[in-house]
Design a protein around this motif. Structure first.
Motif, PDB file in Angstrom:
ATOM      1  N   TYR A   1      -7.732  -9.313   3.845  1.00  0.00           N
ATOM      2  CA  TYR A   1      -6.831 -10.332   4.381  1.00  0.00           C
ATOM      3  C   TYR A   1      -5.433  -9.751   4.584  1.00  0.00           C
ATOM      4  O   TYR A   1      -4.771 -10.029   5.597  1.00  0.00           O
ATOM      5  CB  TYR A   1      -6.781 -11.520   3.427  1.00  0.00           C
ATOM      6  N   THR A   2      -4.973  -8.954   3.625  1.00  0.00           N
ATOM      7  CA  THR A   2      -3.656  -8.321   3.757  1.00  0.00           C
ATOM      8  C   THR A   2      -3.613  -7.390   4.955  1.00  0.00           C
ATOM      9  O   THR A   2      -2.644  -7.373   5.714  1.00  0.00           O
ATOM     10  CB  THR A   2      -3.325  -7.543   2.477  1.00  0.00           C
TER      11      THR A   2
ATOM     12  N   ARG B   1      -5.501  -7.542   7.639  1.00  0.00           N
ATOM     13  CA  ARG B   1      -5.663  -8.256   8.911  1.00  0.00           C
ATOM     14  C   ARG B   1      -4.474  -9.133   9.253  1.00  0.00           C
ATOM     15  O   ARG B   1      -4.060  -9.186  10.417  1.00  0.00           O
ATOM     16  CB  ARG B   1      -6.939  -9.107   8.852  1.00  0.00           C
ATOM     17  N   ARG B   2      -3.883  -9.800   8.266  1.00  0.00           N
ATOM     18  CA  ARG B   2      -2.845 -10.785   8.550  1.00  0.00           C
ATOM     19  C   ARG B   2      -1.427 -10.283   8.294  1.00  0.00           C
ATOM     20  O   ARG B   2      -0.467 -10.882   8.809  1.00  0.00           O
ATOM     21  CB  ARG B   2      -3.090 -12.038   7.698  1.00  0.00           C
ATOM     22  N   VAL B   3      -1.270  -9.203   7.528  1.00  0.00           N
ATOM     23  CA  VAL B   3       0.066  -8.714   7.204  1.00  0.00           C
ATOM     24  C   VAL B   3       0.356  -7.370   7.871  1.00  0.00           C
ATOM     25  O   VAL B   3       1.358  -7.200   8.565  1.00  0.00           O
ATOM     26  CB  VAL B   3       0.251  -8.594   5.668  1.00  0.00           C
TER      27      VAL B   3
END
Length: 292
Positions: free
Chosen positions: A196-197, A199-201
């Motif tokens: 998630y980090t 992909r989104r950050v």
């Protein structure tokens, strides 16, 4: 106040150049641009000249009675010219997508994680990027024949992408290492997973670097098609532009004006694509510089 004014005045004077420094800077830029653009200017002027004028003595740099006739007659000399351009764009685009899919997560892993043998693997990538494709043509040909990929698009896409991956990993890894590690730590404290980090950050911040890698990969894939296409493909329907330009090299003479015209027409689609990618690159850099 006087002291502050004096400091600001001194700082302003430091940022200024003397007249001879400006002359040296602009002279260096002009000399660099001359050596960079002179071959393109000469090639364009050759495309405007009649074939008989190219070998006249004394040689004339500026074309007399120049015209764009070669830009029309080249389509008659090589009827499949448009298909060759399409093949080059297709091979370069697919190779670029393959490289990005593999390189982006790999560069993130090399930039954020420490593991045994990482330096050895990176060194191997650097060593592989130093090899020329001509050195490995015979084993690559045997591999393509074993896999049944000869006379297909993949015979040019797979080797091209393989040779571009190592340098792309090094380039993107360097960019991702400049992204503050505190962003990962903050996301971890909020309960975000590594994926998630990433992909989104990380990906939104790394977008300018990814676009740079895409541009460099596309240029490399567009430029290295000749040797792979000449070795791994013999079918006209899969021929890219560099091999298609071979048709202008006849047994008796070379049609230089049509060859130059075809070269400029062939690189025009790639230049247009790169131009629009650069616009997104500048926009990404500007957005990243603004605190939101």
């Amino acid at each position: 106040m006087a002291k502050i004014f004096k400091i600001n005045k001194t700082s302003t004077m430091i940022d200024r150049y003397n007249w001879y420094e400006l002359i040296g800077i602009y002279a260096g830029i002009a000399l660099f641009l001359f050596f960079m653009l002179a071959p393109f200017i000469e090639g364009f002027l050759v495309s405007l000249k009649p074939l008989s004028q190219l070998f006249s003595s004394p040689y004339s740099f500026w074309p007399e009675n120049g015209s764009f006739r070669a830009y029309w007659t080249m389509w008659e000399s090589v009827p499949q010219f448009g298909w060759y351009i399409f093949n080059s764009l297709l091979i370069s685009t697919v190779a670029t997508l393959i490289v990005l899919v593999l390189v982006v997560p790999a560069a993130y892993a090399f930039a954020r994680f420490k593991f045994k043998g990482m330096a050895l693997v990176l060194g191997a990538f650097l060593a592989v990027s130093m090899f020329s494709g001509a050195v490995l043509l015979i084993p690559l040909f045997r591999l393509m024949r074993t896999l049944g990929l000869l006379n297909t698009y993949f015979a040019m896409i797979v080797p091209g992408a393989a040779f571009l991956i190592p340098s792309a990993i090094w380039l993107l890894r360097t960019y991702m290492m400049r992204i503050p590690i505190e962003l990962n730590e903050a996301a971890y404290m909020d309960g975000a997973s590594q994926f998630y980090t990433f992909r989104r950050v990380i990906l939104p911040i790394a977008r300018p670097g990814i676009i740079v890698v895409a541009i460099m990969t596309f240029i490399g894939a567009y430029a290295q098609q000749f040797i792979f296409a000449l070795t791994f493909n013999s079918k006209t329907e899969y021929m890219p532009l560099p091999v298609g330009l071979y048709a202008y090299f006849g047994k008796q003479e070379v049609i230089w004006n049509e060859l130059m015209a075809a070269s400029f027409v062939g690189i025009a689609p790639a230049l247009v694509i790169i131009f629009f990618l650069q616009r997104y690159l500048v926009g990404g850099l500007t957005a990243g510089a603004i605190k939101q």
